[in-house]
Design an enzyme around this catalytic site. Structure first.
Site, PDB file in Angstrom:
ATOM      1  N   ASP A 126      -9.109  -3.314 -42.833  1.00  0.00           N
ATOM      2  CA  ASP A 126      -8.215  -2.084 -42.608  1.00  0.00           C
ATOM      3  C   ASP A 126      -8.876  -0.986 -41.994  1.00  0.00           C
ATOM      4  OD1 ASP A 126      -6.396  -0.212 -42.331  1.00  0.00           O
ATOM      5  OD2 ASP A 126      -5.373  -0.688 -44.060  1.00  0.00           O
ATOM      6  N   SER A 148      -4.289   6.182 -24.488  1.00  0.00           N
ATOM      7  CA  SER A 148      -2.904   5.644 -24.038  1.00  0.00           C
ATOM      8  C   SER A 148      -2.559   6.510 -23.118  1.00  0.00           C
ATOM      9  CB  SER A 148      -2.065   5.478 -25.215  1.00  0.00           C
ATOM     10  OG  SER A 148      -0.781   5.313 -24.539  1.00  0.00           O
ATOM     11  N   TYR A 207       3.055   9.285 -32.090  1.00  0.00           N
ATOM     12  CA  TYR A 207       1.887   8.370 -31.622  1.00  0.00           C
ATOM     13  C   TYR A 207       1.390   9.232 -30.560  1.00  0.00           C
ATOM     14  CZ  TYR A 207       0.321   4.338 -29.010  1.00  0.00           C
ATOM     15  OH  TYR A 207      -0.320   3.506 -28.181  1.00  0.00           O
ATOM     16  N   LYS A 227      -2.866   9.808 -30.185  1.00  0.00           N
ATOM     17  CA  LYS A 227      -4.004   9.472 -29.032  1.00  0.00           C
ATOM     18  C   LYS A 227      -4.332  10.414 -28.182  1.00  0.00           C
ATOM     19  CE  LYS A 227      -3.155   4.866 -29.637  1.00  0.00           C
ATOM     20  NZ  LYS A 227      -4.287   4.008 -29.926  1.00  0.00           N
TER      21      LYS A 227
END
Ligand SMILES: NC(=O)c1ccc[n+]([C@@H]2O[C@H](COP(=O)([O-])OP(=O)(O)OC[C@H]3O[C@@H](n4cnc5c(N)ncnc54)[C@H](O)[C@@H]3O)[C@@H](O)[C@H]2O)c1
Length: 259
Positions: free
Chosen positions: A62, A142, A155, A159
């Site tokens: 992980d 991204s 999110y 990024k």
């Protein structure tokens, strides 16, 4: 075959973009460590890597667990006899209005998408320095790392953070001969987008597939991105042609976000 004989570790390589990166770097001639959470998926990718003629090993980790990331790199060195490239690709999405974000949800995505990349950067740089060699560190950002999108706020925050870490690490490690870059894909048709589309439908009342189609409709080149489109750019970042590039996070999105 520009990275022929090199050793690369790819996180989140059990499926999607990470899988395509592992296979592309293997086709380029590198031996590969596949890191992910699901042993069955990792073993399938390992077999596909071996069918290219490259070596493969798997390590369940992980990426939010610092010790496990360090252990994955030690495993790579032991099993494949070297360590030259890390691709910090593993990441998760989180889709909700900012008003609904909870401390638990926020912490989880920070742990995977930001801390996971940080542990990969520091562990890889330490190993390159111990081995007194150059190295390449490559991480997944991204389009959402260049622009905040509604329902993707936290999110996007993770990024953007990947770009910050990439710039700082590039400056810290340049004198050690280590380059640090990121890739910023657009809309790639993986399981991650299936989940983004499903959640957007749930929240906005759109039909299944509608949000995905709307995003894809905004792409200048007129089609969704494939994992292989991303992997081709990562191949460049992993190879000697990008030796004079560091601290960058270019958009590779078919023409969607312009910076
Ligand atoms: N799909 C897109 O459109 C898109 C666009 C831009 C950026 N990205 C980024 O590219 C990367 C890969 O995305 P994808 O679309 O292939 O996603 P995906 O969900 O299809 O695959 C992600 C993989 O990472 C693994 N993973 C998740 N959490 C992990 C953890 N804590 N430790 C180890 N492995 C873990 C999963 O098991 C899975 O195999 C992500 O960082 C994502 O944010 C994706």
């Amino acid at each position: 075959m520009s990275i022929n004989g090199k050793v690369a570790l790819v996180t989140g390589a059990g499926q999607g973009i990470g899988r395509a990166i592992a296979l592309r770097l293997a086709n380029d001639g590198a031996d590969i460590t596949i890191v992910d959470l699901n042993p069955e998926k990792m073993n399938e990718v390992a077999e596909a890597v071996r069918s290219t003629g490259s070596k493969a090993t798997v390590f369940k980790a992980d990426v939010s667990n610092r010790n496990e990331v360090y252990a994955a790199i030690d495993h790579t060195e032991k099993e494949l006899g070297g360590f030259d490239i890390i691709v910090n690709n593993a990441g998760i999405a989180s889709i909700q209005p900012l008003a609904d974000v909870t401390p638990e949800g926020f912490n989880r995505i920070i742990q995977v998408n930001v801390a996971g990349v940080l542990w990969g950067i520091q562990a890889a740089a330490k190993k390159f320095q111990e081995r007194k060699q150059k190295g390449k560190i490559i991480s997944a950002s991204s389009i959402a790392g260049h622009e905040g999108f509604p329902l993707l706020g936290i999110y996007s925050a993770t990024k953007f953070a990947v770009r910050a870490l990439t710039q700082a690490a590039a400056k810290e490690y340049a004198s050690a001969g280590i380059t640090v870059n990121a890739y910023c894909p657009g809309v790639v048709g993986t399981d991650m987008w299936v989940e983004i589309d499903r959640r957007m439908a749930e929240i906005t009342g759109a039909k299944i597939g509608e949000s995905y189609d709307k995003f894809v409709g905004g792409i200048a080149l007129g089609r969704a991105q494939t994992p292989e489109d991303v992997a081709a750019f990562v191949s460049y970042l992993a190879g000697p042609d990008s030796d004079y590039m560091t601290g960058q996070a270019p958009l590779i999105d078919g023409g969607l976000v312009y910076r």
